[in-house]
Scaffold this motif. Structure first.
Motif, PDB file in Angstrom:
ATOM      1  N   THR A 195      16.489   6.655  -3.590  1.00 39.37           N
ATOM      2  CA  THR A 195      17.555   5.769  -4.048  1.00 39.37           C
ATOM      3  C   THR A 195      17.036   4.930  -5.203  1.00 39.37           C
ATOM      4  O   THR A 195      16.028   4.233  -5.068  1.00 39.37           O
ATOM      5  N   LEU A 196      17.700   5.018  -6.351  1.00 45.01           N
ATOM      6  CA  LEU A 196      17.326   4.200  -7.495  1.00 45.01           C
ATOM      7  C   LEU A 196      18.074   2.879  -7.398  1.00 45.01           C
ATOM      8  O   LEU A 196      19.291   2.813  -7.558  1.00 45.01           O
ATOM      9  N   ARG A 197      17.337   1.807  -7.107  1.00 42.90           N
ATOM     10  CA  ARG A 197      17.939   0.507  -6.870  1.00 42.90           C
ATOM     11  C   ARG A 197      18.362  -0.202  -8.147  1.00 42.90           C
ATOM     12  O   ARG A 197      19.315  -0.997  -8.131  1.00 42.90           O
ATOM     13  N   GLY A 232       0.794  -1.219   0.000  1.00 40.62           N
ATOM     14  CA  GLY A 232       0.000   0.000   0.000  1.00 40.62           C
ATOM     15  C   GLY A 232       0.824   1.266   0.000  1.00 40.62           C
ATOM     16  O   GLY A 232       0.328   2.338  -0.331  1.00 40.62           O
ATOM     17  N   ASP A 233       2.084   1.163   0.383  1.00 39.20           N
ATOM     18  CA  ASP A 233       2.963   2.321   0.385  1.00 39.20           C
ATOM     19  C   ASP A 233       3.672   2.522  -0.942  1.00 39.20           C
ATOM     20  O   ASP A 233       4.357   3.516  -1.146  1.00 39.20           O
ATOM     21  N   VAL A 234       3.533   1.572  -1.823  1.00 40.61           N
ATOM     22  CA  VAL A 234       4.255   1.598  -3.097  1.00 40.61           C
ATOM     23  C   VAL A 234       3.361   2.196  -4.171  1.00 40.61           C
ATOM     24  O   VAL A 234       2.154   1.939  -4.217  1.00 40.61           O
ATOM     25  N   ASP A 261       8.568   6.392  -1.015  1.00 41.02           N
ATOM     26  CA  ASP A 261       9.223   7.684  -0.864  1.00 41.02           C
ATOM     27  C   ASP A 261      10.735   7.578  -0.706  1.00 41.02           C
ATOM     28  O   ASP A 261      11.442   8.581  -0.833  1.00 41.02           O
ATOM     29  N   ASP A 262      11.232   6.370  -0.435  1.00 47.40           N
ATOM     30  CA  ASP A 262      12.651   6.197  -0.144  1.00 47.40           C
ATOM     31  C   ASP A 262      13.448   5.569  -1.279  1.00 47.40           C
ATOM     32  O   ASP A 262      14.611   5.915  -1.493  1.00 47.40           O
ATOM     33  N   GLU A 263      12.840   4.622  -1.992  1.00 42.74           N
ATOM     34  CA  GLU A 263      13.587   3.895  -3.014  1.00 42.74           C
ATOM     35  C   GLU A 263      12.662   3.482  -4.141  1.00 42.74           C
ATOM     36  O   GLU A 263      11.436   3.435  -3.989  1.00 42.74           O
ATOM     37  N   VAL A 322      11.822  -4.222  -4.059  1.00 38.02           N
ATOM     38  CA  VAL A 322      11.932  -2.787  -3.839  1.00 38.02           C
ATOM     39  C   VAL A 322      10.739  -2.345  -3.001  1.00 38.02           C
ATOM     40  O   VAL A 322       9.604  -2.757  -3.251  1.00 38.02           O
ATOM     41  N   ALA A 323      11.000  -1.584  -1.982  1.00 40.02           N
ATOM     42  CA  ALA A 323       9.942  -0.998  -1.158  1.00 40.02           C
ATOM     43  C   ALA A 323       8.953  -2.045  -0.650  1.00 40.02           C
ATOM     44  O   ALA A 323       7.758  -1.778  -0.528  1.00 40.02           O
ATOM     45  N   GLY A 324       9.448  -3.243  -0.375  1.00 36.63           N
ATOM     46  CA  GLY A 324       8.610  -4.282   0.201  1.00 36.63           C
ATOM     47  C   GLY A 324       7.804  -5.095  -0.771  1.00 36.63           C
ATOM     48  O   GLY A 324       7.021  -5.961  -0.346  1.00 36.63           O
ATOM     49  N   VAL A 325       7.950  -4.867  -2.071  1.00 36.77           N
ATOM     50  CA  VAL A 325       7.251  -5.688  -3.057  1.00 36.77           C
ATOM     51  C   VAL A 325       8.274  -6.424  -3.913  1.00 36.77           C
ATOM     52  O   VAL A 325       9.429  -6.013  -4.012  1.00 36.77           O
TER      53      VAL A 325
END
Length: 211
Positions: free
Chosen positions: A58-60, A3-5, A35-37, A117-120
């Protein structure tokens, strides 16, 4: 949490060149993260605009769905600006070298590989046909697949130029993408979104455009 992605779309404009021809094209760039990566799918035409959309995150990874020049021609500049590694299926090396004769990509993409990335999770699905190394990416959490130029609203990607095969791309779509849930959103390399179910329903009418 998923949900944050968010999935962001950026459209860039430029040209595609292959087999001695050049065409004007608009490309979709997909940015997935919080918001972070984030990660970026494809880097066409305008590295500055892509970097601006990434912002201070941060671009992973810069993930190449395939190596046609209109999908990778700003990958090196974006990597230099952000420090992000470039991921590419090595079956597309010959095409990659038409754009970058000396630059090497950083990481090999392989079928079934997972990038987080970002938990997904984004799972690589090898889908040769448009190019030998064409690769789609499925996120079950987001309910979508990033199809590059493999599948569009209305059917398969183009197969009329070098390195392409209509029979191969249709097999890739039917055996790899059509196994995904029907409500899976398809984020394409050009043009509008579609769904797996919509394309599956229309697939009986597909015809080889080169036949």
């Amino acid at each position: 949490m998923a949900g944050d992605v968010r999935v962001q779309q950026l459209v860039t404009s430029g040209t595609f060149s292959l087999d001695g021809g050049t065409w004007d094209v608009d490309n979709n760039v997909w940015i997935v993260g919080d918001d972070d990566e984030c990660v970026v799918f494809d880097a066409p035409h305008d590295a500055e605009a892509i970097a601006a959309a990434v912002g201070d995150r941060t671009l992973r990874a810069i993930i190449c769905t395939h190596a046609h020049d209109d999908h990778v021609n700003q990958a090196a500049e974006l990597a230099e600006a952000t420090g992000a590694p470039i991921w590419l299926n090595p079956h597309d090396l010959e095409l990659w070298q038409q754009t970058y004769d000396t630059l090497q990509h950083d990481e090999d993409l392989v079928d079934g590989q997972e990038i987080s990335v970002a938990g997904v999770t984004l799972r690589a699905i090898a889908t040769p046909g448009h190019t030998p190394g064409g690769t789609c990416f499925h996120s079950p959490e987001l309910g979508c697949v990033f199809s590059g130029d493999t599948l569009f609203q209305g059917g398969p990607g183009a197969t009329g130029r070098s390195f392409s095969s209509y029979d191969t791309i249709v097999d890739s779509i039917r055996t790899r993408l059509f196994t995904l849930p029907d409500d899976t959103i398809v984020h394409t390399g050009h043009g509008p979104d579609t769904t797996i179910g919509a394309e599956k329903a229309g697939s009986d009418g597909w015809e080889d455009p080169s036949a």
